[in-house]
Design a protein around this motif. Structure first.
Motif, PDB file in Angstrom:
ATOM      1  N   THR A 121       0.849  -1.183   0.000  1.00 60.71           N
ATOM      2  CA  THR A 121       0.000   0.000   0.000  1.00 60.71           C
ATOM      3  C   THR A 121       0.887   1.237   0.000  1.00 60.71           C
ATOM      4  O   THR A 121       1.800   1.344   0.803  1.00 60.71           O
ATOM      5  N   THR A 122       0.623   2.138  -0.915  1.00 59.76           N
ATOM      6  CA  THR A 122       1.357   3.389  -0.913  1.00 59.76           C
ATOM      7  C   THR A 122       0.528   4.414  -0.164  1.00 59.76           C
ATOM      8  O   THR A 122      -0.695   4.483  -0.331  1.00 59.76           O
ATOM      9  N   LEU A 123       1.184   5.179   0.648  1.00 52.39           N
ATOM     10  CA  LEU A 123       0.504   6.168   1.467  1.00 52.39           C
ATOM     11  C   LEU A 123       0.733   7.554   0.896  1.00 52.39           C
ATOM     12  O   LEU A 123       1.859   7.923   0.579  1.00 52.39           O
ATOM     13  N   ALA A 124      -0.324   8.298   0.781  1.00 51.79           N
ATOM     14  CA  ALA A 124      -0.220   9.690   0.349  1.00 51.79           C
ATOM     15  C   ALA A 124       0.232  10.532   1.535  1.00 51.79           C
ATOM     16  O   ALA A 124       0.069  10.126   2.689  1.00 51.79           O
ATOM     17  N   PRO A 125       0.791  11.698   1.266  1.00 48.22           N
ATOM     18  CA  PRO A 125       1.143  12.583   2.379  1.00 48.22           C
ATOM     19  C   PRO A 125      -0.121  12.985   3.147  1.00 48.22           C
ATOM     20  O   PRO A 125      -1.214  13.033   2.573  1.00 48.22           O
ATOM     21  N   GLY A 149      -2.297   8.731  15.611  1.00 42.32           N
ATOM     22  CA  GLY A 149      -2.100   9.344  14.309  1.00 42.32           C
ATOM     23  C   GLY A 149      -3.027  10.519  14.114  1.00 42.32           C
ATOM     24  O   GLY A 149      -3.317  11.259  15.054  1.00 42.32           O
ATOM     25  N   THR A 150      -3.544  10.655  12.903  1.00 41.82           N
ATOM     26  CA  THR A 150      -4.388  11.791  12.537  1.00 41.82           C
ATOM     27  C   THR A 150      -5.719  11.310  11.988  1.00 41.82           C
ATOM     28  O   THR A 150      -5.763  10.362  11.204  1.00 41.82           O
ATOM     29  N   ALA A 151      -6.781  11.984  12.415  1.00 43.00           N
ATOM     30  CA  ALA A 151      -8.111  11.748  11.853  1.00 43.00           C
ATOM     31  C   ALA A 151      -8.258  12.674  10.652  1.00 43.00           C
ATOM     32  O   ALA A 151      -8.143  13.893  10.776  1.00 43.00           O
ATOM     33  N   TRP A 155      -2.076   6.184   8.742  1.00 42.62           N
ATOM     34  CA  TRP A 155      -1.391   4.918   9.026  1.00 42.62           C
ATOM     35  C   TRP A 155       0.088   5.121   8.768  1.00 42.62           C
ATOM     36  O   TRP A 155       0.473   5.565   7.688  1.00 42.62           O
ATOM     37  N   ASN A 156       0.907   4.815   9.754  1.00 43.29           N
ATOM     38  CA  ASN A 156       2.362   4.945   9.629  1.00 43.29           C
ATOM     39  C   ASN A 156       2.774   6.314   9.099  1.00 43.29           C
ATOM     40  O   ASN A 156       3.675   6.415   8.267  1.00 43.29           O
ATOM     41  N   GLY A 157       2.101   7.358   9.531  1.00 37.12           N
ATOM     42  CA  GLY A 157       2.469   8.722   9.157  1.00 37.12           C
ATOM     43  C   GLY A 157       1.961   9.180   7.801  1.00 37.12           C
ATOM     44  O   GLY A 157       2.273  10.281   7.370  1.00 37.12           O
ATOM     45  N   GLY A 158       1.173   8.359   7.119  1.00 39.35           N
ATOM     46  CA  GLY A 158       0.667   8.733   5.803  1.00 39.35           C
ATOM     47  C   GLY A 158      -0.839   8.589   5.733  1.00 39.35           C
ATOM     48  O   GLY A 158      -1.498   8.157   6.675  1.00 39.35           O
ATOM     49  N   ASP A 159      -1.387   8.956   4.590  1.00 40.59           N
ATOM     50  CA  ASP A 159      -2.826   8.897   4.358  1.00 40.59           C
ATOM     51  C   ASP A 159      -3.130   7.696   3.467  1.00 40.59           C
ATOM     52  O   ASP A 159      -2.794   7.689   2.291  1.00 40.59           O
TER      53      ASP A 159
END
Length: 144
Positions: free
Chosen positions: A41-45, A89-91, A103-107
């Protein structure tokens, strides 16, 4: 009922741990030769989160399994059971009272099971990962 809630929480935690481990391939040849698996899975900023977008989420949300979510005005949050942090993390606001979790610092953008949806009256939320309902806790005096 306690056993069901406990097993549901443990299943969600196990799924989260599995996702975390799946992202840690290490890149060695043996892993590449193993059975086929889903592409990583690639995470967006992380997008900028406006306090107005998360205002209904701010505070503590208590579940029946002695766990809770706590969110701040900047969108940061934690999910805790006992003294164990299950997620932090962030909502990320999706609109319509729905928020996905970083997830893991990404979106992750597509992990709709890893987030919450507020009820219409904003007095409760449902965590999609376990389908458990959490009630908004009364604000404690002195917590601003």
């Amino acid at each position: 009922m306690r056993v069901r809630a406990r097993s549901t929480i443990l299943a969600a935690w196990a799924a989260a741990a599995g996702l975390a481990l799946a992202g840690c391939g290490g890149g060695d040849k043996q892993a590449a030769d193993a059975a086929p698996s889903a592409p990583p899975t690639t995470l967006a900023p992380l997008p900028a989160v406006k306090p107005a977008d998360v205002k209904p989420l701010v505070g503590r949300w208590v579940g029946a399994a002695k766990d809770y979510f706590q969110f701040k005005a900047n969108g940061s949050g934690v999910w805790v059971r006992g003294r164990q942090k299950l997620w932090s993390g962030t909502a990320i606001p999706e609109g319509g009272g729905k928020y996905r979790f970083s997830w893991n610092g990404g979106d992750p953008k597509a992990a709709s099971y890893w987030g919450v949806a507020l009820s219409e009256d904003k007095a409760s939320l449902v965590f999609a990962g376990t389908n458990q309902t959490y009630k908004k806790a009364a604000a404690r005096k002195g917590t601003g």
